[in-house]
Design a protein around this motif. Sequence first.
Motif, PDB file in Angstrom:
ATOM      1  N   SER A  76     -24.925  -0.864  42.561  1.00  0.00           N
ATOM      2  CA  SER A  76     -24.434  -0.097  41.422  1.00  0.00           C
ATOM      3  C   SER A  76     -23.980   1.298  41.846  1.00  0.00           C
ATOM      4  O   SER A  76     -23.317   1.988  41.073  1.00  0.00           O
ATOM      5  CB  SER A  76     -25.510  -0.004  40.334  1.00  0.00           C
ATOM      6  N   HIS A 111     -33.502  -2.888  38.862  1.00  0.00           N
ATOM      7  CA  HIS A 111     -32.162  -3.447  38.753  1.00  0.00           C
ATOM      8  C   HIS A 111     -32.143  -4.898  39.208  1.00  0.00           C
ATOM      9  O   HIS A 111     -33.134  -5.431  39.716  1.00  0.00           O
ATOM     10  CB  HIS A 111     -31.162  -2.629  39.579  1.00  0.00           C
ATOM     11  N   GLN A 298     -24.986  -0.441  32.793  1.00  0.00           N
ATOM     12  CA  GLN A 298     -25.166   0.765  33.595  1.00  0.00           C
ATOM     13  C   GLN A 298     -24.288   1.890  33.062  1.00  0.00           C
ATOM     14  O   GLN A 298     -24.650   3.064  33.129  1.00  0.00           O
ATOM     15  CB  GLN A 298     -24.826   0.479  35.061  1.00  0.00           C
TER      16      GLN A 298
END
Length: 460
Positions: A76, A111, A298
């Motif tokens: 990410s 995550h 996110q």
Amino acid sequence: MSSVVAIPWGDEPPLELRLPDGWPDPDVIQPMLDGAIADYRAALTTALDAPLGGIDPIEEQVGPRSTVAIVVDDPSRWTPVREALPIVLERLRARGVSQKDISISVGVGRHHAVDAEAMTRRVGDEVAASYSCFSPPVDDLSQYEDLGTTDDGIPVRVFRPVAQADLRILIGSVLPHLQAGFGGGYKLIFPGTSHRSTLGAIHRVGLGGDAGALLGSTAEANPMRRAIRGAASRLGPCVSLSHVLGPPGQVFQVASGHPDAVQDHLAAEVARRYRAPDAEPADVVIAGNAPWPGDPMQSFKVLLNHRSACRSGGALVGFFWTNPAEIDRSFPMPAMRAIAATGAPGGLVMRRGLAMADRLVAASGSAASFMVRWARELVVDRDVLVYAPPLRDRIGPRLGPIRLYSDPAELRNRLEILARSAGTPSPRVRIFPSGGLTYCPARSAADTKEGVHSQGKNRR
């Protein structure tokens, strides 16, 4: 005439955002993106040769029988992990460290786990094929080393290859973070490679009050960062190799050294470049998710990082470029569809429920208070509108109280309706086109006039 602002839009041409006719010129907040490193390898070599914090370079801390755990941030982030790893591994090999004695773990925390394909993309084909690479299983206690408990009562349980190594090398970046002030450094281990019991305890530290007050705070003033450093004192030697990032492909600084020294040094540079100028809260705040890599869940961090720029009762608008392949990376599609299926009645129930839950958990000191507080601040105190065509096409026009759009004109019409109903037909507007970099802490934070550029006529 209406104002038009360009919003970066993934790997596509910028999206032209047109405000409703008659609205005053917005205040446009841009990050400082000057001075990108031209030769990353040379800059990294310089940083590795001159570590901060009074520690020795990596190669002087290892030898032929040393074990080394490298921890990298997860996909990410857009840290140049593939570029940094070969340079670090080359130095370790030059000192006789065996390939079998080097592990690479991704600091995933809560995550999504990193599968083999994503691991290869993250570390590179050759590294993935040659080294032991792990995505730590956050709930499998048998895979973690128990290093005791900190003075604050935090159980320190670290993924075994990381805990048992002679040296840990942390490769990541410093970005604004809602709880830790700034991400990076020891956070790659706490919570990145920690058991769920440890990461839960760390996230519970310092909860309550204004959830935005911790964003962009210094390590000394931040309870979560202090807890992280306390847990890290249970580990052996660590070296941080960290970056100040711009859009993908741009690095403004890279530093190595003791994790605390590197963290403090780079956090100051992030604040200088990316902290929004202090201003009265606007009626409408618009934030693009650039350069976050297309995960819509996110991307909600972008709105959280800018909610203090928007008055209570105002409108928060997100422009989320979404990679269809990443659409459910952080939140399962069945769960999103279940929330979406409740429609407008479900959204109303959620808004009322969150307001009540916030009062209850604040009084009880519950560990859920932080998550409930920022959720309330998003969807109870403000209207939240999100332009994310792939997400809207998959789940429909609502995600609980959040309205989703795939038509800019429809979104613009809704903004006009909200402004009129709030008695602000000429609203004050702040726009953060690259909202994945910029941030706006609570106004109680120290006033900073440097760091980002403000363009527009209605600055306040």
